[in-house]
Design a protein around this motif. Structure first.
Motif, short mmCIF file in Angstrom:
data_model
loop_
_atom_site.label_atom_id
_atom_site.label_comp_id
_atom_site.label_asym_id
_atom_site.label_seq_id
_atom_site.Cartn_x
_atom_site.Cartn_y
_atom_site.Cartn_z
N SER A 124 -4.29 -17.04 4.49
CA SER A 124 -4.12 -16.57 5.86
C SER A 124 -5.22 -17.11 6.76
N ARG A 204 10.27 -4.55 0.14
CA ARG A 204 9.93 -4.74 1.55
C ARG A 204 10.28 -3.50 2.38
N CYS A 295 2.10 -12.96 13.30
CA CYS A 295 2.95 -12.77 12.11
C CYS A 295 3.33 -14.10 11.47
N GLU A 296 3.36 -15.16 12.27
CA GLU A 296 3.63 -16.49 11.72
C GLU A 296 2.44 -17.02 10.93
N ASP A 299 1.39 -13.31 7.08
CA ASP A 299 2.66 -12.70 6.69
C ASP A 299 2.49 -11.19 6.53
N ASP A 301 4.57 -8.90 5.53
CA ASP A 301 5.17 -8.37 4.30
C ASP A 301 4.24 -8.58 3.10
N ARG A 302 3.65 -9.75 3.03
CA ARG A 302 2.70 -10.00 1.94
C ARG A 302 1.45 -9.15 2.09
#
Length: 439
Positions: A124, A204, A295-296, A299, A301-302
């Motif tokens: 990230s 998720r 968010c791009e 992530d 979700d991760r």
């Protein structure tokens, strides 16, 4: 440069100041941009530099109103992203570095999962670096002429050498009491954390339903502080030295709440970033645009997967393992004794007296037995006490013995002195102040 003595301001413009506060920050990002082996390059030294430089820049931008400026809002949010991910990365790196010294179970699985989390954090930050440098360019902040920092600026803190161990832990007169207190506090915190008991890996949808409705930064930080205070108390009053020698049981116990503390730190930082910067709560278009951009790069979700399926899972796991160690330590260190007390008048050990006695024993965590003739019953169990009550009533026994933890015995003696909190008709009566925790 001139300084106004009256209000502490200098004559540098905002543009000059933002370049100054971006300088070290950007040199770190330029270094990251060229990293070919993040797993080696992202040392605690690099995380530390990222934390301090991003924090200074974020504070500077906040002071000058970047949260309310469409041009500077994204640059400010990127600095916050770097800071919180770096704080989590620093702690995760610390845990992996120290894992060799932690005497805990499931260590290999914990290490493997921890490396996955660290890989997410470094990935990230690697995504963020070029995006931040591009945004800086858009804002007219040139990259430092000297380029990114050289790798030699960020050495690892671990080496193969160890200094001689020549300061030894020694028992103190008060150590036993402190050990008992810390073990009891650990059990109490672990019981409170059962609210977040982990049953299965969350998908998720499960993660999004859990955070922030049930698991959120505020509550996780509360537990982080409780465990941190516990660790500080342990280090101050029980063991001053390191991990290598001395009482292995105590040092293993410390390993459990040390790991739990660091995991809560990581969870707190990731949850803060998710709740403050990735959840769509703003009504302004700029907020939605910046959130999508973040968010791009990171992530969500991760991030939640790392927070819950790693962080929350292992916090629960090590609270469970630590409970067993805490109980062992209590058995070894609790002073034992015996008392003889009357049974509850007229009604015997029915529901209320049994429950109050069990609560007393559970509060202290040590072993206490209710002894009836040659039979012993677990006084922390309401069912065991009521089972004993049947035998007592059948045989017409008027007095019984309690044996075990003297702290619990003192309170049981007080409780017996007020007929176990009820009158002879079975109605509740006020309890002494010393037993207020039973109310």
């Amino acid at each position: 440069m001139e300084i106004d003595a009256a209000n502490g301001l200098c004559d540098l413009s905002f543009g000059e100041r933002v370049r100054f506060y971006s300088h070290n920050y950007m040199r770190c990002l330029m270094f990251i941009r060229t990293c070919s082996h993040p797993e080696k390059s992202f040392t605690k030294s690099l995380y530390s530099k990222l934390i301090t430089s991003s924090h200074l820049l974020e504070d500077f931008l906040d002071f000058h109103g970047a949260k309310n400026n469409a041009d500077w809002y994204y640059y400010r949010e990127l600095a916050a992203a770097v800071r919180h991910l770096s704080l989590a990365g620093y702690t995760q790196k610390h845990v992996l570095n120290r894992l060799v010294f932690y005497d805990i179970d499931a260590k290999e699985d914990f290490r493997v999962h921890g490396e996955v989390v660290l890989s997410f954090i470094t990935g990230s930050l690697s995504n963020l670096a070029p995006a931040i440098l591009e945004e800086a360019s858009r804002l007219g902040i040139a990259e430092p002429a000297e380029g990114g920092y050289p790798e030699t600026n960020f050495p690892g803190v671990s080496s193969g050498e160890m200094l001689d161990y020549n300061i030894y832990d020694e028992d103190k007169d008060q150590q036993r009491n402190q050990i008992v207190r810390v073990a009891n506090e650990f059990l109490s915190i672990a019981d409170d954390f059962d609210t977040y008991e982990f049953y299965e890996v969350y998908d998720r949808d499960g993660l999004k339903a859990l955070v922030p409705e049930k698991v959120n930064e505020v509550e996780i930080r509360r537990f982080e502080m409780l465990v941190h205070n516990l660790q500080s108390s342990f280090d101050s009053y029980v063991i001053h030295g390191g991990f290598r020698y001395g009482n292995r049981g105590l040092k293993q116990f410390r390993s459990y709440f040390s790991v739990i503390f660091h995991l809560l730190q990581i969870m707190g930082r990731l949850l803060h970033f998710y709740e403050r910067h990735l959840i769509e709560v703003g009504y302004k278009n700029i907020y939605r645009v910046v959130r999508r951009q973040l968010c791009e790069l990171v992530d969500p979700d991760r991030l939640l997967d790392c927070t819950i399926n790693y962080g929350l899972y292992y916090v629960n796991h090590y609270f469970s393992s630590g409970r067993d160690k805490a109980r062992e330590i209590l058995k070894e260190n609790v002073e034992k004794g015996a008392i003889q007390v009357p049974i509850p008048k007229d009604l015997g050990f029915h529901c209320r007296p049994s429950l109050l006695v069990a609560k007393v024993v559970q509060r202290y965590g040590g072993q206490v037995d209710l002894v009836v003739d040659d039979h012993r019953f677990d006084a922390s169990s309401v069912l065991d006490i009521q089972w004993a009550g049947g035998m007592i009533q059948k045989e017409g026994i008027k007095e019984v013995s309690f044996e075990g933890d003297v702290r619990a015995l003192k309170d049981i003696e007080v409780l017996a002195g007020v007929n176990y909190g009820e009158d002879r008709m079975g109605k509740g009566i006020p309890l002494p102040k010393s037993l207020k925790y039973l109310r």
